[in-house]
Motif scaffolding. Structure first.
Motif, PDB file in Angstrom:
ATOM      1  N   THR A  91       0.796  -1.225  -0.046  1.00 10.46           N
ATOM      2  CA  THR A  91      -0.154  -0.089   0.075  1.00 10.46           C
ATOM      3  C   THR A  91       0.876   1.233   0.040  1.00 10.46           C
ATOM      4  N   GLY A  92       2.016   1.069   1.024  1.00  9.46           N
ATOM      5  CA  GLY A  92       2.707   2.174   0.771  1.00  9.46           C
ATOM      6  C   GLY A  92       3.595   2.621  -0.474  1.00  9.46           C
ATOM      7  N   GLU A  93       3.709   1.605  -1.318  1.00  7.15           N
ATOM      8  CA  GLU A  93       4.353   1.801  -2.691  1.00  7.15           C
ATOM      9  C   GLU A  93       3.561   2.289  -3.332  1.00  7.15           C
ATOM     10  N   ILE A  94       2.264   1.796  -3.593  1.00  6.98           N
ATOM     11  CA  ILE A  94       1.214   2.325  -4.430  1.00  6.98           C
ATOM     12  C   ILE A  94       0.918   3.721  -4.170  1.00  6.98           C
ATOM     13  N   VAL A  95       1.042   4.168  -2.989  1.00  3.76           N
ATOM     14  CA  VAL A  95       0.525   5.496  -2.441  1.00  3.76           C
ATOM     15  C   VAL A  95       1.855   6.505  -2.855  1.00  3.76           C
ATOM     16  N   TRP A  96       3.032   6.064  -2.797  1.00  2.00           N
ATOM     17  CA  TRP A  96       4.205   6.650  -3.033  1.00  2.00           C
ATOM     18  C   TRP A  96       4.113   6.855  -4.591  1.00  2.00           C
ATOM     19  N   GLY A  97       3.558   5.787  -5.329  1.00  2.00           N
ATOM     20  CA  GLY A  97       3.727   6.131  -7.052  1.00  2.00           C
ATOM     21  C   GLY A  97       2.519   7.381  -7.083  1.00  2.00           C
ATOM     22  N   ALA A  98       1.187   7.057  -6.322  1.00  7.52           N
ATOM     23  CA  ALA A  98       0.286   8.360  -6.742  1.00  7.52           C
ATOM     24  C   ALA A  98       0.984   9.641  -6.186  1.00  7.52           C
ATOM     25  N   THR A  99       1.729   9.683  -5.026  1.00  9.23           N
ATOM     26  CA  THR A  99       2.023  10.858  -4.746  1.00  9.23           C
ATOM     27  C   THR A  99       3.052  11.343  -5.735  1.00  9.23           C
ATOM     28  N   LYS A 100       3.941  10.706  -6.360  1.00  7.42           N
ATOM     29  CA  LYS A 100       4.918  11.216  -7.297  1.00  7.42           C
ATOM     30  C   LYS A 100       4.001  11.649  -8.474  1.00  7.42           C
ATOM     31  N   SER A 101       2.620  10.997  -8.751  1.00  9.99           N
ATOM     32  CA  SER A 101       1.998  11.746  -9.798  1.00  9.99           C
ATOM     33  C   SER A 101       1.490  13.056  -9.505  1.00  9.99           C
ATOM     34  N   VAL A 102       1.000  13.430  -8.060  1.00  9.03           N
ATOM     35  CA  VAL A 102       0.567  14.557  -7.792  1.00  9.03           C
ATOM     36  C   VAL A 102       1.653  15.559  -7.661  1.00  9.03           C
ATOM     37  N   ILE A 103       2.882  15.341  -7.476  1.00 12.03           N
ATOM     38  CA  ILE A 103       3.936  15.926  -7.408  1.00 12.03           C
ATOM     39  C   ILE A 103       4.002  16.594  -8.882  1.00 12.03           C
ATOM     40  N   GLY A 104       4.098  15.510  -9.935  1.00  8.26           N
ATOM     41  CA  GLY A 104       4.415  15.750 -11.041  1.00  8.26           C
ATOM     42  C   GLY A 104       3.194  16.753 -12.011  1.00  8.26           C
ATOM     43  N   THR A 105       2.104  16.333 -11.280  1.00  5.02           N
ATOM     44  CA  THR A 105       0.821  17.203 -12.000  1.00  5.02           C
ATOM     45  C   THR A 105       0.956  18.405 -11.405  1.00  5.02           C
ATOM     46  N   VAL A 106       1.157  18.888 -10.030  1.00  2.00           N
ATOM     47  CA  VAL A 106       1.211  20.196  -9.339  1.00  2.00           C
ATOM     48  C   VAL A 106       2.386  20.989 -10.476  1.00  2.00           C
ATOM     49  N   ILE A 107       3.732  20.618 -10.556  1.00  2.00           N
ATOM     50  CA  ILE A 107       4.515  20.975 -11.422  1.00  2.00           C
ATOM     51  C   ILE A 107       3.975  21.395 -12.709  1.00  2.00           C
ATOM     52  N   MET A 108       3.392  20.407 -13.645  1.00  2.00           N
ATOM     53  CA  MET A 108       3.001  20.640 -14.911  1.00  2.00           C
ATOM     54  C   MET A 108       1.802  21.663 -14.711  1.00  2.00           C
ATOM     55  N   LEU A 109       0.801  21.637 -13.590  1.00  2.00           N
ATOM     56  CA  LEU A 109      -0.319  22.713 -13.470  1.00  2.00           C
ATOM     57  C   LEU A 109       0.395  24.068 -13.527  1.00  2.00           C
ATOM     58  N   ILE A 110       1.318  24.173 -12.764  1.00  2.00           N
ATOM     59  CA  ILE A 110       1.858  25.533 -12.515  1.00  2.00           C
ATOM     60  C   ILE A 110       2.301  26.098 -13.939  1.00  2.00           C
ATOM     61  N   VAL A 111       2.989  25.480 -14.577  1.00  2.00           N
ATOM     62  CA  VAL A 111       3.619  25.866 -15.920  1.00  2.00           C
ATOM     63  C   VAL A 111       2.624  26.123 -16.816  1.00  2.00           C
ATOM     64  N   ILE A 112       1.455  25.236 -17.024  1.00  4.03           N
ATOM     65  CA  ILE A 112       0.118  25.303 -17.766  1.00  4.03           C
ATOM     66  C   ILE A 112      -0.652  26.722 -17.366  1.00  4.03           C
ATOM     67  N   SER A 113      -0.361  27.084 -16.034  1.00  5.93           N
ATOM     68  CA  SER A 113      -1.300  28.043 -15.852  1.00  5.93           C
ATOM     69  C   SER A 113      -0.523  29.433 -16.044  1.00  5.93           C
ATOM     70  N   LEU A 114       0.557  29.613 -16.407  1.00  2.54           N
ATOM     71  CA  LEU A 114       1.312  30.440 -16.763  1.00  2.54           C
ATOM     72  C   LEU A 114       0.816  30.893 -18.383  1.00  2.54           C
ATOM     73  N   PHE A 115       0.516  29.942 -19.150  1.00  2.00           N
ATOM     74  CA  PHE A 115      -0.275  30.051 -20.188  1.00  2.00           C
ATOM     75  C   PHE A 115      -1.717  30.508 -20.315  1.00  2.00           C
ATOM     76  N   GLY A 116      -2.411  30.422 -18.928  1.00  2.00           N
ATOM     77  CA  GLY A 116      -3.660  30.648 -18.854  1.00  2.00           C
ATOM     78  C   GLY A 116      -4.625  29.665 -19.444  1.00  2.00           C
ATOM     79  N   LEU A 117      -4.072  28.278 -19.311  1.00  2.00           N
ATOM     80  CA  LEU A 117      -4.666  27.217 -19.643  1.00  2.00           C
ATOM     81  C   LEU A 117      -5.570  26.313 -18.753  1.00  2.00           C
ATOM     82  N   VAL A 118      -5.337  26.858 -17.507  1.00  2.00           N
ATOM     83  CA  VAL A 118      -6.122  26.203 -16.156  1.00  2.00           C
ATOM     84  C   VAL A 118      -6.346  27.242 -15.303  1.00  2.00           C
TER      85      VAL A 118
END
Length: 195
Positions: free
Chosen positions: A48-75
């Motif tokens: 369970t810890g491994e799966i949650v860690w994989g999901a957490t890495k997805s969240v971290i990557g998503t936050v970084i992408m959303l910051i960049v995408i928001s600079l272009f006004g896309l979200v």
């Protein structure tokens, strides 16, 4: 159209590759799982810890992408909050599939099979770069059984702020997918760890 699908692909890749190659290296080469099994943790908690860690890495990557995408006004900020929640759900879904694969694979080079047979076709059939309505009818039905299709639909709807039945169908699909794959991953990995 493409920016939300790139976020969804990022969610899938972060969780899948962390819980295949990353988990396999920790289990087989580094013997980290063996060390954790010597503690009061049981196999279910480790997996369970491994799966949650994989999901957490997805969240971290998503936050970084959303910051960049928001600079272009896309979200918008309001949409981004819900996309982060969707990233965790998608991370659990793809992390569970990945852990199931990790429970089956004997050698690290065999991870090429699920990548080429499961991950790569989803790029083509999940509406990531073009609408699935442009596909032949058989391919449209095939796309509806792929989890990436529903993750793309969910992230795209949240990005555009569109509340529709498709959003709820995709949310329900991913939730049920997690409820099925998560216990299967734990079962398969428990059999692998406890000999």
């Amino acid at each position: 159209f493409i920016a939300p699908s790139l976020v969804a692909i990022n969610i899938m890749n972060n969780a899948f590759f962390e819980n295949t190659f990353g988990s396999f290296v920790r289990m087989y080469f580094q013997k980290t799982f063996d060390a954790m099994m010597a503690t009061p943790l049981n196999a279910d908690e480790i997996i369970t810890g491994e799966i949650v860690w994989g999901a957490t890495k997805s969240v971290i990557g998503t936050v970084i992408m959303l910051i960049v995408i928001s600079l272009f006004g896309l979200v918008s900020f309001q949409s981004a909050i819900f996309i982060v929640l969707a990233a965790f759900l998608g991370g659990i879904a793809f992390g569970s599939v990945a852990m199931y694969c990790t429970g089956m694979v004997e050698r690290i080079e065999l991870f090429n099979l699920p990548v080429f047979l499961f991950i790569t076709p989803m790029f083509l059939f999940s509406g990531t770069f073009f609408p699935i309505t442009g596909l032949p009818l058989w391919a449209q039905y095939f796309a509806l059984i792929l989890p990436l299709t529903h993750l793309v639909n969910l992230v795209r709807a949240l990005s555009f702020g569109v509340v529709s039945s498709e959003l709820f169908i995709s949310l329900a699909y991913l939730s049920v997918f997690c409820l099925v794959m998560f216990p299967l991953a734990i079962y398969k990995m428990r059999r692998r760890l406890i000999k």
